[in-house]
Structures are given as structure tokens and as C-alpha cells.
Scaffold this motif. Structure first.
Motif, PDB file in Angstrom:
ATOM      1  N   GLY A 148     -52.146  52.200 106.754  1.00  0.00           N
ATOM      2  CA  GLY A 148     -51.077  52.900 106.887  1.00  0.00           C
ATOM      3  C   GLY A 148     -49.550  53.673 106.705  1.00  0.00           C
ATOM      4  O   GLY A 148     -49.355  54.772 106.992  1.00  0.00           O
ATOM      5  N   ILE A 149     -49.768  53.215 104.702  1.00  0.00           N
ATOM      6  CA  ILE A 149     -48.951  53.096 104.382  1.00  0.00           C
ATOM      7  C   ILE A 149     -49.162  54.700 103.046  1.00  0.00           C
ATOM      8  O   ILE A 149     -48.383  55.469 102.879  1.00  0.00           O
ATOM      9  N   ARG A 150     -50.531  54.798 102.118  1.00  0.00           N
ATOM     10  CA  ARG A 150     -50.204  56.130 102.093  1.00  0.00           C
ATOM     11  C   ARG A 150     -50.892  56.766 103.243  1.00  0.00           C
ATOM     12  O   ARG A 150     -50.508  58.162 102.457  1.00  0.00           O
ATOM     13  N   PRO A 151     -51.542  57.161 104.071  1.00  0.00           N
ATOM     14  CA  PRO A 151     -51.756  58.004 104.373  1.00  0.00           C
ATOM     15  C   PRO A 151     -49.880  59.069 104.755  1.00  0.00           C
ATOM     16  O   PRO A 151     -49.851  60.318 104.585  1.00  0.00           O
ATOM     17  N   LEU A 152     -49.122  58.489 105.264  1.00  0.00           N
ATOM     18  CA  LEU A 152     -48.085  58.662 105.673  1.00  0.00           C
ATOM     19  C   LEU A 152     -47.366  59.298 104.204  1.00  0.00           C
ATOM     20  O   LEU A 152     -46.706  60.280 104.437  1.00  0.00           O
ATOM     21  N   SER A 153     -47.192  58.078 103.347  1.00  0.00           N
ATOM     22  CA  SER A 153     -46.570  58.879 101.675  1.00  0.00           C
ATOM     23  C   SER A 153     -47.088  60.231 101.663  1.00  0.00           C
ATOM     24  O   SER A 153     -46.124  60.741 101.353  1.00  0.00           O
ATOM     25  N   TRP A 154     -48.469  60.119 101.533  1.00  0.00           N
ATOM     26  CA  TRP A 154     -48.790  61.652 101.174  1.00  0.00           C
ATOM     27  C   TRP A 154     -48.596  62.538 101.932  1.00  0.00           C
ATOM     28  O   TRP A 154     -48.409  63.819 101.293  1.00  0.00           O
ATOM     29  N   LYS A 155     -48.551  62.519 103.602  1.00  0.00           N
ATOM     30  CA  LYS A 155     -47.991  63.754 104.369  1.00  0.00           C
ATOM     31  C   LYS A 155     -46.778  63.715 103.274  1.00  0.00           C
ATOM     32  O   LYS A 155     -46.299  65.549 103.727  1.00  0.00           O
ATOM     33  N   LEU A 156     -45.394  63.090 103.477  1.00  0.00           N
ATOM     34  CA  LEU A 156     -44.555  63.066 102.898  1.00  0.00           C
ATOM     35  C   LEU A 156     -44.045  63.611 101.628  1.00  0.00           C
ATOM     36  O   LEU A 156     -43.474  64.887 100.982  1.00  0.00           O
ATOM     37  N   LEU A 157     -45.003  63.301 100.919  1.00  0.00           N
ATOM     38  CA  LEU A 157     -45.221  63.915  99.039  1.00  0.00           C
ATOM     39  C   LEU A 157     -45.697  65.162  98.776  1.00  0.00           C
ATOM     40  O   LEU A 157     -45.415  65.820  97.852  1.00  0.00           O
ATOM     41  N   LEU A 158     -46.657  65.368  99.747  1.00  0.00           N
ATOM     42  CA  LEU A 158     -47.241  66.796  99.437  1.00  0.00           C
ATOM     43  C   LEU A 158     -46.289  67.665 100.461  1.00  0.00           C
ATOM     44  O   LEU A 158     -46.676  68.956 100.957  1.00  0.00           O
ATOM     45  N   ASN A 159     -44.695  67.710 101.078  1.00  0.00           N
ATOM     46  CA  ASN A 159     -44.389  67.973 101.402  1.00  0.00           C
ATOM     47  C   ASN A 159     -44.940  69.032 102.919  1.00  0.00           C
ATOM     48  O   ASN A 159     -44.738  70.355 103.361  1.00  0.00           O
ATOM     49  N   TYR A 160     -46.136  68.308 103.533  1.00  0.00           N
ATOM     50  CA  TYR A 160     -46.029  68.402 105.438  1.00  0.00           C
ATOM     51  C   TYR A 160     -45.626  67.910 105.886  1.00  0.00           C
ATOM     52  O   TYR A 160     -44.890  68.750 107.042  1.00  0.00           O
ATOM     53  N   LEU A 161     -45.154  66.276 106.386  1.00  0.00           N
ATOM     54  CA  LEU A 161     -43.660  66.413 106.878  1.00  0.00           C
ATOM     55  C   LEU A 161     -42.688  66.254 106.972  1.00  0.00           C
ATOM     56  O   LEU A 161     -42.345  66.435 105.480  1.00  0.00           O
ATOM     57  N   PRO A 162     -41.880  66.837 107.599  1.00  0.00           N
ATOM     58  CA  PRO A 162     -40.653  66.236 107.639  1.00  0.00           C
ATOM     59  C   PRO A 162     -39.698  65.235 107.568  1.00  0.00           C
ATOM     60  O   PRO A 162     -40.476  64.326 107.981  1.00  0.00           O
ATOM     61  N   VAL A 163     -38.602  65.051 106.023  1.00  0.00           N
ATOM     62  CA  VAL A 163     -38.008  64.534 105.905  1.00  0.00           C
ATOM     63  C   VAL A 163     -37.167  63.450 107.413  1.00  0.00           C
ATOM     64  O   VAL A 163     -37.217  62.079 107.444  1.00  0.00           O
ATOM     65  N   ASN A 164     -37.162  64.224 108.423  1.00  0.00           N
ATOM     66  CA  ASN A 164     -35.925  63.628 109.952  1.00  0.00           C
ATOM     67  C   ASN A 164     -37.756  63.225 110.939  1.00  0.00           C
ATOM     68  O   ASN A 164     -38.219  64.160 110.764  1.00  0.00           O
ATOM     69  N   ARG A 165     -37.682  62.058 110.923  1.00  0.00           N
ATOM     70  CA  ARG A 165     -38.665  61.604 111.832  1.00  0.00           C
ATOM     71  C   ARG A 165     -38.485  62.075 113.399  1.00  0.00           C
ATOM     72  O   ARG A 165     -39.424  61.993 114.177  1.00  0.00           O
ATOM     73  N   SER A 166     -37.108  62.744 113.422  1.00  0.00           N
ATOM     74  CA  SER A 166     -36.721  63.640 114.964  1.00  0.00           C
ATOM     75  C   SER A 166     -37.492  64.791 114.956  1.00  0.00           C
ATOM     76  O   SER A 166     -37.748  65.098 116.305  1.00  0.00           O
ATOM     77  N   LYS A 167     -37.843  64.957 114.186  1.00  0.00           N
ATOM     78  CA  LYS A 167     -38.936  66.356 113.964  1.00  0.00           C
ATOM     79  C   LYS A 167     -39.935  66.248 114.102  1.00  0.00           C
ATOM     80  O   LYS A 167     -41.031  67.061 114.735  1.00  0.00           O
ATOM     81  N   TRP A 168     -40.806  64.984 113.829  1.00  0.00           N
ATOM     82  CA  TRP A 168     -42.025  64.941 113.790  1.00  0.00           C
ATOM     83  C   TRP A 168     -42.840  65.861 114.976  1.00  0.00           C
ATOM     84  O   TRP A 168     -44.059  65.949 115.346  1.00  0.00           O
ATOM     85  N   PRO A 169     -42.577  65.000 115.653  1.00  0.00           N
ATOM     86  CA  PRO A 169     -43.278  65.280 117.186  1.00  0.00           C
ATOM     87  C   PRO A 169     -43.848  67.297 117.931  1.00  0.00           C
ATOM     88  O   PRO A 169     -44.414  67.413 118.312  1.00  0.00           O
ATOM     89  N   GLN A 170     -42.082  67.184 117.249  1.00  0.00           N
ATOM     90  CA  GLN A 170     -42.483  69.162 117.337  1.00  0.00           C
ATOM     91  C   GLN A 170     -43.317  69.687 116.511  1.00  0.00           C
ATOM     92  O   GLN A 170     -44.063  70.988 116.550  1.00  0.00           O
TER      93      GLN A 170
END
Length: 386
Positions: free
Chosen positions: A38-60
Motif C-alpha cells: 500500500g505505501i508505494r502505490p499511494l506515494s507514486w500517485k501523490l508524487l506524480l501529481n495525480y492525487l490532491p494533497v488534501n485527503r478529503s478531496k479524494w472521494p470526489q
């Protein structure tokens, strides 16, 4: 052991925050991400500017991205496949359109152009990372609308119709002719209906990318860029993420390609981010770090195109085994100056072969640089010293 546990705790703490500190994440990822589920997949999604840094925005955000990606599949694969199969509205091609229509707006012309790109993608993904066997395996979450389709032309069927089928005729000593049927592409076989191999998912991602980016479309080597990304996401232990690995990999790949796409466009070789300029930077770094070795290269006219073109274009994805490539990418994804680091790693790979390069002739040196035996730990050690 205590240091490793402290490192794990730091990752868990950073990734669990409501507002993720991206700079802190980049700092700890640079030295390698732990091989913990779980650590690397989530980290890469953040490092590649895919996921917002604010977790509350993830679901939408994720709901929107996955809806968008499903629409891409529907509009560019499913709907055209049904139409070509003849289940939707039939086209009267007698007067308006036909396979030999030279009009650039011809639907047949676009279809044949897409097929040409698709066949090249198919050829490349069928031999993607053959050393690990992952891509030949069935994925856990295939695209149901495609794998169970009865009345549509899937990408699989389009390739079967487009790839040349040929036969070899042999004659034995008795004068009897034998006909041996072969396929033009025999690397990875397709699975039975209802199943889908990982390489077929990668093929779909690359086909959609080519359709959405007609200026660059598909260039050989892009399969080596998407491969590790999809592998990490499709191997995620968290099922809620794993089932959407295709969508997430597509958008992460698209983000990464926005940075390196110039490497795949020949007319931009000498641009600021073009491959020609990167090779010049590599030689400049070599001249500054090891003048004797640089002079040896100059004397032998050992151009960087002979060995570093692939290193830089494919981000070293073909130079090391998959686990080592993933480790290198942990560091490359962890900073805004990732391409400077890539050049430094390539420099280290050259310097580690210094003793042999200084005494070998041109042909031996080319072979030495193209088929290296450098261990990754030595490369990183040399990179830190550069």
C-alpha cells in the motif's frame, strides 16, 4: 531493524495526514519506499501529481476521474466496436464513405490509421517485461463490458483482423509439402473469453492515450514507461485501489508523459527538454567529472546516441531488473529536478566502467556500455559521490 521501523512509522504518519506534506513525502521517498503493501502505490500517485494533497478531496476526485476514464473506453473502444460490428446504426458507404475514400475526414481512413497504431502497440506490449511473467497473467478486475462483449469488435479482434497471417511451405525428402501456419505475433497469447491479461489492459491504456494525443500518438518505448506504473498499481494489496489500477495508471502515465513527451518527438530532439539536449548535458557532466574518460570518448568518437539514448528516453526501465527500476523511480519521482538526477545516475553508470573503458577499443566500449553489469547499489553510491 529499529531504523527500518522508524522509517515505516514516518511513512504511515505522512500518508495518513489530512493534508499531506508533499515536500516531506518527497524527501523520505527519495531514499527508497519500503516494500510494504500500500505505501508505494499511494506515494507514486501523490508524487506524480495525480492525487490532491488534501485527503478529503479524494472521494470526489477519484469518482470524477474514473467516470471520465470509463467514458473514454465507451467512446473510443466500445461504441466504435459496436458500430463496426454492425449492431448500431449502419452506415451507407456506397456514396459517402468507403475503405478507399481519400478524404482525410473519412471514418474508414481514421479506422485504418488507428489500426496501424494499435498493431504496433500490440506488438510491443506482448513482450513487456517477459522476465517477471506478471503481464501474461489474468487480471483480477477485467473490463466487463469488453471481455464479455458478444456484439462488438474489441481491440483483440481488431488486431486479429489486422495482423498478417502467413504460412511457411516446406518440402521434405519424399517430395511432400508441409504447410506450417504462423502468426506474426507470438509472444504473449490471449486468454479465453471472460478473461483479460495484464498486457491487454496496458494495450488499452496506450491506445486511449494515442487517441487522446494525436500529435504524438504512440511511439515505441512508451510501453516501457507505463509498465512499471501499472505493475505497482495492479499489485496493490488494497482491493479498493487495485480494482481501479487501470484508470489510475492511465492518468499517472499521462502526467508523466507531459514531462517527458519531448523525448519521443524527433523534431524536438534539440529543445530544452529534448533527448538531444539531455545527451549533451550528460557529456558536459562527464567532461567536468572525469576529463580523461571524456577525452577517451572524444578520441574514439563514442557518441552518447550509441548507448544513452535508451537510458534517458526510457528512464532506465530497460537497464535493470524490475525491482531495481522501481527503486530508481522512487528517487526520480521524488523531486522537481528528477531529470538532473537521471543524468547523474547515467553518469555514475559510465564512471563505474571507467577502468575498462579507458583500455578497450571502440567496439568493445560500445558493447560494454550497452550491456552493463553494474549493480544498482554501486550506481547510487557513485551518484552520491558525483
Amino acid at each position: 531493524m529499529a531504523a527500518y521501523k522508524a522509517k515505516l512509522d514516518e511513512f504511515h504518519q505522512v500518508l495518513s495526514e489530512d493534508e499531506i506534506d508533499l515536500k516531506h513525502l518527497e524527501k523520505i521517498c527519495f531514499n527508497g519506499i519500503p516494500d510494504v503493501p500500500g505505501i508505494r502505490p499511494l506515494s507514486w500517485k501523490l508524487l506524480l501529481n495525480y492525487l490532491p494533497v488534501n485527503r478529503s478531496k479524494w472521494p470526489q476526485f477519484l469518482e470524477k476521474q474514473r467516470h471520465t476514464y470509463n467514458n473514454f473506453i465507451k467512446e473510443m473502444i466500445v461504441d466504435p466496436g459496436k458500430q463496426h460490428f454492425g449492431q448500431n446504426e449502419k452506415m451507407d458507404v456506397t456514396f459517402e464513405d468507403h475503405p478507399l475514400n481519400p478524404n482525410p475526414d473519412s471514418q474508414w481512413g481514421a479506422y485504418f490509421k488507428d489500426n496501424k497504431v494499435l498493431v504496433q502497440i500490440d506488438k510491443d506490449v506482448r513482450r513487456l517485461c517477459p522476465d517477471i511473467g506478471f503481464f501474461q497473467q489474468a487480471c483480477d478486475f477485467p473490463c466487463e463490458e469488453i471481455v464479455n462483449a458478444q456484439s462488438m469488435e474489441t481491440l483483440r479482434k481488431r488486431v486479429d483482423c489486422s495482423v498478417l497471417q502467413f504460412q511457411t511451405v516446406t518440402k521434405n525428402r519424399q517430395g511432400i509439402y508441409n504447410v506450417i501456419s504462423k502468426k506474426a505475433s507470438q509472444e504473449y497469447e490471449v486468454l479465453t473469453n471472460g478473461q483479460e491479461s495484464h498486457w491487454e489492459v496496458v494495450e488499452r491504456i496506450l491506445f486511449l492515450y494515442a487517441k487522446l494525443n494525436p500529435g504524438i500518438a504512440y511511439v515505441q518505448g512508451m510501453n516501457e514507461i507505463i509498465g512499471p506504473i501499472y505493475y505497482i498499481f495492479a499489485s496493490d494489496a488494497d482491493i479498493s485501489w487495485k480494482k481501479h489500477a487501470e484508470c489510475d495508471a492511465f492518468f499517472c502515465f499521462t502526467n508523466l508523459m507531459s514531462e517527458i513527451r519531448d523525448n519521443f518527438i524527433k523534431t524536438l530532439d534539440d529543445s530544452a527538454m529534448g533527448i538531444g539536449n539531455m545527451m549533451k548535458q550528460l557529456m558536459t557532466r562527464l567532461e567536468s567529472e572525469d576529463i580523461a574518460l571524456w577525452q577517451r570518448f572524444e578520441k574514439q568518437d563514442l557518441k552518447p546516441q550509441f548507448y544513452s539514448f535508451r537510458w534517458l528516453t526510457l528512464m532506465l526501465s530497460q537497464e535493470f531488473p524490475m525491482p531495481d527500476v522501481i527503486r530508481v523511480w522512487d528517487s526520480l519521482f521524488s523531486g522537481k529536478k528528477r531529470f538532473n538526477l537521471l543524468i547523474d545516475i547515467c553518469l555514475a553508470m559510465i564512471v563505474l566502467l571507467r577502468d575498462d573503458l579507458l583500455v578497450s577499443d571502440f567496439s568493445a566500449n560500445v558493447k560494454l556500455l550497452q550491456v552493463r553489469t553494474c549493480q544498482l547499489k554501486n550506481v547510487f553510491s557513485e551518484t552520491r559521490n558525483a
